[in-house]
Design an enzyme around this catalytic site. Structure first.
Site, PDB file in Angstrom:
ATOM      1  N   ASP A   8      65.035  29.487   1.254  1.00 12.20           N
ATOM      2  CA  ASP A   8      64.021  28.931   2.156  1.00 12.20           C
ATOM      3  C   ASP A   8      62.756  28.649   1.345  1.00 12.20           C
ATOM      4  OD1 ASP A   8      62.780  31.367   1.734  1.00 12.20           O
ATOM      5  OD2 ASP A   8      62.659  31.936   3.848  1.00 12.20           O
ATOM      6  N   CYS A  66      65.005  34.259  -0.582  1.00 13.75           N
ATOM      7  CA  CYS A  66      63.926  34.015   0.375  1.00 13.75           C
ATOM      8  C   CYS A  66      62.692  34.719  -0.164  1.00 13.75           C
ATOM      9  CB  CYS A  66      64.315  34.453   1.790  1.00 13.75           C
ATOM     10  SG  CYS A  66      64.569  36.225   2.014  1.00 13.75           S
ATOM     11  N   GLY A  67      61.670  34.905   0.646  1.00 10.16           N
ATOM     12  CA  GLY A  67      60.444  35.486   0.113  1.00 10.16           C
ATOM     13  C   GLY A  67      60.657  36.893  -0.428  1.00 10.16           C
ATOM     14  N   GLY A  69      63.889  38.484  -0.033  1.00  8.56           N
ATOM     15  CA  GLY A  69      65.332  38.691  -0.217  1.00  8.56           C
ATOM     16  C   GLY A  69      65.958  39.459   0.937  1.00  8.56           C
ATOM     17  N   GLY A  71      65.644  38.954   4.426  1.00 10.53           N
ATOM     18  CA  GLY A  71      66.235  38.099   5.455  1.00 10.53           C
ATOM     19  C   GLY A  71      67.516  37.442   4.968  1.00 10.53           C
ATOM     20  N   ARG A 134      89.449  54.162  -5.070  1.00 15.02           N
ATOM     21  CA  ARG A 134      88.354  54.636  -4.220  1.00 15.02           C
ATOM     22  C   ARG A 134      87.396  53.510  -3.828  1.00 15.02           C
ATOM     23  NH1 ARG A 134      86.531  55.838  -9.331  1.00 15.02           N
ATOM     24  NH2 ARG A 134      84.292  55.979  -9.683  1.00 15.02           N
TER      25      ARG A 134
HETATM   26  C1  RB5 Z   1      58.776  33.989   4.599  1.00 12.18           C
HETATM   27  O1  RB5 Z   1      58.856  33.219   5.741  1.00 12.18           O
HETATM   28  C2  RB5 Z   1      59.701  35.160   4.658  1.00 12.18           C
HETATM   29  O2  RB5 Z   1      59.640  35.756   5.904  1.00 12.18           O
HETATM   30  C3  RB5 Z   1      61.131  34.802   4.313  1.00 12.18           C
HETATM   31  O3  RB5 Z   1      61.196  33.962   3.197  1.00 12.18           O
HETATM   32  C4  RB5 Z   1      61.968  35.995   3.937  1.00 12.18           C
HETATM   33  O4  RB5 Z   1      61.302  36.757   2.974  1.00 12.18           O
HETATM   34  C5  RB5 Z   1      62.468  36.858   4.988  1.00 12.18           C
HETATM   35  O5  RB5 Z   1      63.055  37.915   4.705  1.00 12.18           O
END
Ligand code: RB5
Length: 148
Positions: A8, A66-67, A69, A71, A134
């Site tokens: 993103d 993402c910002g 990691g 999300g 395992r």
């Molecule tokens: C930025 O919108 C941020 O919320 C997204 O990139 C991400 O870090 C979410 O986990």
């Protein structure tokens, strides 16, 4: 290796730099977007298609940024047969594959710098699942709830 990448706005710049480097190393890259920096875009729109491609076997390994990691990891793990984790150290980048068969590495574009991100990815890509009894027993327990 056939690699898929997704990011993103929080990971767009890092993804762009990493993709150029990985192409130069001879990997085949499928880019699931974002294709441009859009401050209002949503990571599931890019990470979920990547996760589905990894789960289907079209892509061998995935890189999701993402910002933070966080999300990206939450979204990716909603797909059965995806084992994604937020990684910030080389030990986990290797052991996550060797023990846990991690197939998507998630990075925070606002957390890790370019050089660390590249080291993490190289470690992730060069590691192989060891498949001992395992390790497989544990993964089978996870697989069982994916289909429950
Ligand atoms: C930025 O919108 C941020 O919320 C997204 O990139 C991400 O870090 C979410 O986990």
């Amino acid at each position: 290796m056939k690699i898929g990448m997704a990011a993103d706005h929080g990971g767009f710049e890092l993804k762009t730099r990493l993709a150029e480097e990985l192409l130069g190393l001879g990997h085949i890259i499928t880019d699931f977007g974002a294709d441009s920096f859009e401050p209002g875009d949503d990571y599931p729109d890019f990470v979920i298609p990547l996760a589905k491609a990894v789960a289907s076997g079209k892509i061998e390994r995935g890189i999701a940024v993402c910002g933070s990691g966080v999300g990206a990891a939450i979204a990716a793990n909603k797909t059965a047969n995806v084992r994604a984790a937020l990684i910030v150290d080389c030990f986990s980048a290797r052991q996550g594959v060797e023990d846990d068969d991690m197939n998507i590495i998630c990075l925070g574009g606002r957390v890790v710098g370019y050089n660390l991100a590249l080291d993490l990815i190289k470690t992730f890509l060069s590691a192989r699942y060891l498949g001992s009894e395992r390790f497989q027993r544990r993964l089978d327990k996870i697989k069982a709830i994916e289909h429950s």
